[in-house]
Enzyme design. Structure first.
Site, PDB file in Angstrom:
ATOM      1  N   GLY A  56      40.023  44.145  50.119  1.00 14.89           N
ATOM      2  CA  GLY A  56      39.905  42.868  50.839  1.00 14.89           C
ATOM      3  C   GLY A  56      39.408  41.748  49.942  1.00 14.89           C
TER       4      GLY A  56
ATOM      5  N   ILE B  10      31.344  47.742  47.491  1.00 13.08           N
ATOM      6  CA  ILE B  10      32.033  47.594  46.200  1.00 13.08           C
ATOM      7  C   ILE B  10      32.210  46.115  45.855  1.00 13.08           C
ATOM      8  CG2 ILE B  10      34.205  48.022  44.975  1.00 13.08           C
ATOM      9  CD1 ILE B  10      34.366  50.686  46.451  1.00 13.08           C
TER      10      ILE B  10
ATOM     11  N   GLU C  47      39.415  30.679  40.781  1.00  8.62           N
ATOM     12  CA  GLU C  47      39.120  29.392  41.420  1.00  8.62           C
ATOM     13  C   GLU C  47      40.126  28.304  41.102  1.00  8.62           C
ATOM     14  OE1 GLU C  47      35.008  28.699  40.248  1.00  8.62           O
ATOM     15  OE2 GLU C  47      34.417  29.619  42.153  1.00  8.62           O
ATOM     16  N   ALA C  48      40.909  28.513  40.041  1.00  5.88           N
ATOM     17  CA  ALA C  48      41.882  27.485  39.675  1.00  5.88           C
ATOM     18  C   ALA C  48      43.274  28.024  39.947  1.00  5.88           C
ATOM     19  CB  ALA C  48      41.747  27.124  38.195  1.00  5.88           C
TER      20      ALA C  48
ATOM     21  N   LYS D 179      43.771  19.598  41.523  1.00  7.13           N
ATOM     22  CA  LYS D 179      43.983  19.900  40.111  1.00  7.13           C
ATOM     23  C   LYS D 179      45.353  19.353  39.701  1.00  7.13           C
ATOM     24  CE  LYS D 179      44.702  23.824  36.995  1.00  7.13           C
ATOM     25  NZ  LYS D 179      44.802  25.281  36.884  1.00  7.13           N
TER      26      LYS D 179
ATOM     27  N   LEU E 255      44.747  42.346  40.794  1.00 10.65           N
ATOM     28  CA  LEU E 255      44.221  42.935  39.565  1.00 10.65           C
ATOM     29  C   LEU E 255      44.656  44.383  39.399  1.00 10.65           C
ATOM     30  CD1 LEU E 255      40.666  41.327  39.769  1.00 10.65           C
ATOM     31  CD2 LEU E 255      42.567  40.624  38.321  1.00 10.65           C
TER      32      LEU E 255
ATOM     33  N   THR F 232      47.057  31.954  36.365  1.00 13.38           N
ATOM     34  CA  THR F 232      48.291  32.516  36.917  1.00 13.38           C
ATOM     35  C   THR F 232      48.077  33.738  37.816  1.00 13.38           C
ATOM     36  OG1 THR F 232      48.504  33.639  34.790  1.00 13.38           O
ATOM     37  CG2 THR F 232      49.887  31.715  35.149  1.00 13.38           C
TER      38      THR F 232
ATOM     39  N   ILE G  33      46.414  34.350  40.702  1.00 16.97           N
ATOM     40  CA  ILE G  33      46.646  34.201  42.143  1.00 16.97           C
ATOM     41  C   ILE G  33      48.133  33.942  42.384  1.00 16.97           C
ATOM     42  CG2 ILE G  33      46.153  32.716  44.141  1.00 16.97           C
ATOM     43  CD1 ILE G  33      43.233  32.590  43.111  1.00 16.97           C
TER      44      ILE G  33
HETATM   45  P1  FAD Z   1      39.107  42.325  43.818  1.00 18.31           P
HETATM   46  O1  FAD Z   1      38.588  40.948  44.043  1.00 18.31           O
HETATM   47  O2  FAD Z   1      38.441  43.173  42.819  1.00 18.31           O
HETATM   48  O3  FAD Z   1      39.182  43.050  45.199  1.00 18.31           O
HETATM   49  C1  FAD Z   1      39.276  44.451  45.285  1.00 18.31           C
HETATM   50  C2  FAD Z   1      39.029  44.905  46.708  1.00 18.31           C
HETATM   51  O4  FAD Z   1      39.236  46.295  46.781  1.00 18.31           O
HETATM   52  C3  FAD Z   1      37.623  44.635  47.223  1.00 18.31           C
HETATM   53  O5  FAD Z   1      37.667  44.219  48.570  1.00 18.31           O
HETATM   54  C4  FAD Z   1      36.972  46.001  47.119  1.00 18.31           C
HETATM   55  O6  FAD Z   1      35.925  46.155  48.042  1.00 18.31           O
HETATM   56  C5  FAD Z   1      38.162  46.885  47.464  1.00 18.31           C
HETATM   57  N1  FAD Z   1      37.995  48.253  47.015  1.00 18.31           N
HETATM   58  C6  FAD Z   1      38.002  48.723  45.755  1.00 18.31           C
HETATM   59  N2  FAD Z   1      37.774  50.055  45.733  1.00 18.31           N
HETATM   60  C7  FAD Z   1      37.639  50.431  47.028  1.00 18.31           C
HETATM   61  C8  FAD Z   1      37.363  51.665  47.668  1.00 18.31           C
HETATM   62  N3  FAD Z   1      37.176  52.780  46.979  1.00 18.31           N
HETATM   63  N4  FAD Z   1      37.286  51.666  49.005  1.00 18.31           N
HETATM   64  C9  FAD Z   1      37.481  50.542  49.720  1.00 18.31           C
HETATM   65  N5  FAD Z   1      37.717  49.355  49.172  1.00 18.31           N
HETATM   66  C10 FAD Z   1      37.790  49.296  47.834  1.00 18.31           C
HETATM   67  N6  FAD Z   1      42.908  33.907  39.037  1.00 18.31           N
HETATM   68  C11 FAD Z   1      43.394  32.671  39.218  1.00 18.31           C
HETATM   69  O7  FAD Z   1      44.463  32.531  39.803  1.00 18.31           O
HETATM   70  N7  FAD Z   1      42.705  31.579  38.772  1.00 18.31           N
HETATM   71  C12 FAD Z   1      41.555  31.686  38.072  1.00 18.31           C
HETATM   72  O8  FAD Z   1      40.951  30.677  37.714  1.00 18.31           O
HETATM   73  C13 FAD Z   1      41.063  32.988  37.791  1.00 18.31           C
HETATM   74  N8  FAD Z   1      39.946  33.159  37.059  1.00 18.31           N
HETATM   75  C14 FAD Z   1      39.546  34.437  36.749  1.00 18.31           C
HETATM   76  C15 FAD Z   1      38.492  34.629  35.866  1.00 18.31           C
HETATM   77  C16 FAD Z   1      38.104  35.934  35.513  1.00 18.31           C
HETATM   78  C17 FAD Z   1      37.007  36.131  34.529  1.00 18.31           C
HETATM   79  C18 FAD Z   1      38.760  37.045  36.093  1.00 18.31           C
HETATM   80  C19 FAD Z   1      38.327  38.443  35.746  1.00 18.31           C
HETATM   81  C20 FAD Z   1      39.795  36.849  36.976  1.00 18.31           C
HETATM   82  C21 FAD Z   1      40.216  35.550  37.289  1.00 18.31           C
HETATM   83  N9  FAD Z   1      41.301  35.345  38.120  1.00 18.31           N
HETATM   84  C22 FAD Z   1      41.774  34.090  38.324  1.00 18.31           C
HETATM   85  C23 FAD Z   1      41.944  36.467  38.780  1.00 18.31           C
HETATM   86  C24 FAD Z   1      41.462  36.543  40.221  1.00 18.31           C
HETATM   87  O9  FAD Z   1      40.059  36.660  40.256  1.00 18.31           O
HETATM   88  C25 FAD Z   1      42.097  37.744  40.910  1.00 18.31           C
HETATM   89  O10 FAD Z   1      43.476  37.682  40.740  1.00 18.31           O
HETATM   90  C26 FAD Z   1      41.826  37.706  42.384  1.00 18.31           C
HETATM   91  O11 FAD Z   1      40.465  37.588  42.625  1.00 18.31           O
HETATM   92  C27 FAD Z   1      42.362  38.940  43.050  1.00 18.31           C
HETATM   93  O12 FAD Z   1      41.523  40.012  42.894  1.00 18.31           O
HETATM   94  P2  FAD Z   1      41.888  41.325  43.707  1.00 18.31           P
HETATM   95  O13 FAD Z   1      41.881  41.003  45.146  1.00 18.31           O
HETATM   96  O14 FAD Z   1      43.088  41.909  43.102  1.00 18.31           O
HETATM   97  O15 FAD Z   1      40.678  42.297  43.331  1.00 18.31           O
END
Ligand code: FAD
Length: 510
Positions: free
Chosen positions: A23, A53, A60-61, A89, A344, A355, A357
């Site tokens: 989520g 977790i 953010e961008a 932006k 991710l 890129t 998001i």
């Molecule tokens: P996460 O945010 O890690 O979410 C994972 C989810 O899975 C969480 O809800 C967690 O609780 C759940 N989960 C994991 N394991 C379990 C389990 N065992 N049981 C139940 N739930 C579980 N993107 C941009 O577009 N612009 C930016 O400026 C940008 N800046 C960034 C800067 C950094 C340093 C990093 C690292 C990333 C950046 N990103 C940026 C990328 C962006 O943060 C991610 O693409 C976005 O947050 C999506 O993350 P996610 O949902 O894939 O993963």
């Protein structure tokens, strides 16, 4: 095998349960978009997430296509910006990238106007060779507005210069996920709290059958969307998709992120400042500024990075810096059997061009376009994987360009990236541009000719010549035309309200 009750559907074989694992931004973007599936009366969608977790939450961008994602969900821009404390932006300012002391802007909109089917920058190049000193940026309304901290909405009339304004947002990623969650739940998506401790695969074909939570609940689904973040809980840990590591091209592997108090004017652009062993971001939101240092742990210590980050802040830090680790690259197969990875868990190119998001959004669009039934046609899966591979590689090349096209030799880090071997696809692009200013977009490539041109010129890759079709234009007529364009762009930008005033009127938070 679970007992499958055949339900009425296109072929009686429709997906009945989609489980989104995670989520974070990816999970709730997917949930909000897949909510439309629930309208068929057959499919339901659940999101499993674990508060313990947590999420990465630093995205953010963004880049302009996010506006069409929000529009597809029926989200009103003003309401969304208010709720997520967004600012506008218009592009990214790059500081110290080509050489220390350099500064250029990668704008979202185009440069000038193409004439006689020839890209504008060829006319600029000819004028420049004839002694005209004005930078290409003087022909971009996004840059002119950004430099003056101005903002307005674009016009729909292609005859006006205001139609060349293109924007994205800076927002609070946690608030965006919460906003989408609200939207998704209103549309019938069910959220489940719990930590997944086991993934069960079917014995006969290795498809994912169910997940088990830490409280003992077992939940089955037909399609799993893995949004579990870097760990790739299903796509990697259970299905072993494999990871293609790109850290030899993109060596930054850690980041520190810290919010700071807002000071000074609210800038309508992201700033990316090259540093000793990577780069620092500055992202202005309505209520605070987001900052970070993305660095290579082989070239600077965590303490060194922390000091550089804190020393570069405009305002007081509002929290302790948060550490993140990653390996740049992509999952070799982003869709395996009945699991599609988004966010991710599908791979990570560092955040230099914002890129990630967008890649989530684009993964969702592909999933909707190739939405399977329970037969999981391998042709659909292969097509999804082919399209995602192309897209990841194209974006990878664009990001590598920023490192490769530097003249910096002041640290080991910059020496390494300046002299590294690069993908052949990128070296071809750089050489073609260097020789003749030509740049082509393949396969619906995300970044436009204007984007490639902005970064190449910004970092000192100057075309040796220009399109010969431009030679037909009278140089005096061209000079008059260019002066007129510069003038109308500057006057239009001057007439816009400040970014701050525009936000106060249009979408002020709280
Ligand atoms: P996460 O945010 O890690 O979410 C994972 C989810 O899975 C969480 O809800 C967690 O609780 C759940 N989960 C994991 N394991 C379990 C389990 N065992 N049981 C139940 N739930 C579980 N993107 C941009 O577009 N612009 C930016 O400026 C940008 N800046 C960034 C800067 C950094 C340093 C990093 C690292 C990333 C950046 N990103 C940026 C990328 C962006 O943060 C991610 O693409 C976005 O947050 C999506 O993350 P996610 O949902 O894939 O993963």
């Amino acid at each position: 095998m679970p007992s499958h009750t055949v339900v009425p559907g296109r072929s009686g074989n429709a997906i009945r349960h989609v489980m989104i694992v995670g989520g974070g931004t990816a999970g709730w973007m997917a949930a909000a978009a897949l909510a439309r599936l629930t309208g068929n009366g057959v499919t339901h969608v659940t999101v499993v997430e674990s508060e313990a977790i947590g999420t990465v939450g630093v995205g953010e961008a963004t880049i302009p296509p996010i506006a069409s994602f929000n529009a597809m969900l029926g989200i009103d821009e003003t309401d969304f910006m208010r709720s997520t404390h967004s600012s506008f932006k218009l592009g990214i300012e790059f500081v110290d990238w080509g050489r220390q002391g350099d500064r250029y802007m990668h704008p979202f909109g185009p440069f000038g106007v193409d004439m006689e089917g020839v890209k504008f920058h060829h006319y600029w190049r000819m004028a420049h060779a004839g002694g005209a000193p004005e930078p290409l940026g003087d022909y971009s309304l996004c840059i002119a507005a950004a430099r003056r901290n101005r903002m307005a909405l674009p016009s729909n009339d292609p005859q006006t210069v205001l139609s060349s304004l293109k924007h994205a947002y800076h927002f609070d990623a946690g608030l965006y996920a919460a906003y989408l969650r609200h939207h998704a739940e209103r549309n019938g998506i069910v959220g489940i709290e719990g930590r997944i401790v086991d993934v069960a695969l079917r014995g006969d074909d290795g498809f994912v059958e169910a997940i088990r939570l830490d409280d003992g609940r077992r939940i089955e689904a037909d399609l799993f969307v893995d949004c579990s973040g870097f760990r790739g809980l299903i796509i990697e840990q259970a299905l072993k998709a494999g990871y293609e590591d790109w850290s030899h091209w993109l060596p930054c592997d850690r980041a520190l992120a810290v919010p700071s108090a807002s000071v000074g004017p609210l800038t309508p652009y992201t700033r990316a400042t090259a540093d000793r062993a990577g780069w620092r971001w500055r992202i202005p939101l309505q209520h605070r500024t987001g900052n970070g240092y993305v660095y290579s742990s082989r070239h600077i210590s965590d303490d060194g990075a922390r000091d550089a980050l804190l020393a570069g802040l405009d305002g007081e830090p509002l929290a302790e810096p948060r550490a993140l680790r990653f390996s740049t690259g992509r999952r070799k197969q982003q869709w395996v059997k009945n699991c599609v990875s988004l966010g991710l868990s599908s791979g990570f190119l560092e955040p230099l061009e914002s890129t990630s998001i967008h890649l989530i959004q684009s993964g969702i669009s592909k999933l909707l376009a190739l939405f399977p039934d329970r037969s999981f046609d391998p042709l659909m899966i292969a097509e999804y994987n082919r399209l995602s591979q192309t897209q990841f590689e194209q974006i990878r090349d664009f990001i590598i360009l920023h490192y490769k096209a530097t003249q910096r030799d002041d640290t080991l880090f910059w020496n390494q990236v300046r002299t590294m071997d690069i993908p052949e696809t990128l070296s071809r692009k750089i050489e073609l541009f260097r020789s003749s200013g030509r740049v082509f977009r393949y396969d619906d490539e995300l970044f436009s000719e204007a984007s490639w041109t902005a970064v190449m010129l910004g970092q000192g890759v100057m075309p040796g010549t220009w399109d010969p079709l431009v030679d037909a234009i009278n140089p005096h007529a061209l000079a008059r035309k260019l002066a007129g364009l510069r003038n109308i762009i500057a006057c239009t930008a001057e007439a816009m309200p400040t970014h701050e005033a525009f936000i106060a009127r249009y979408c002020a938070a709280g």
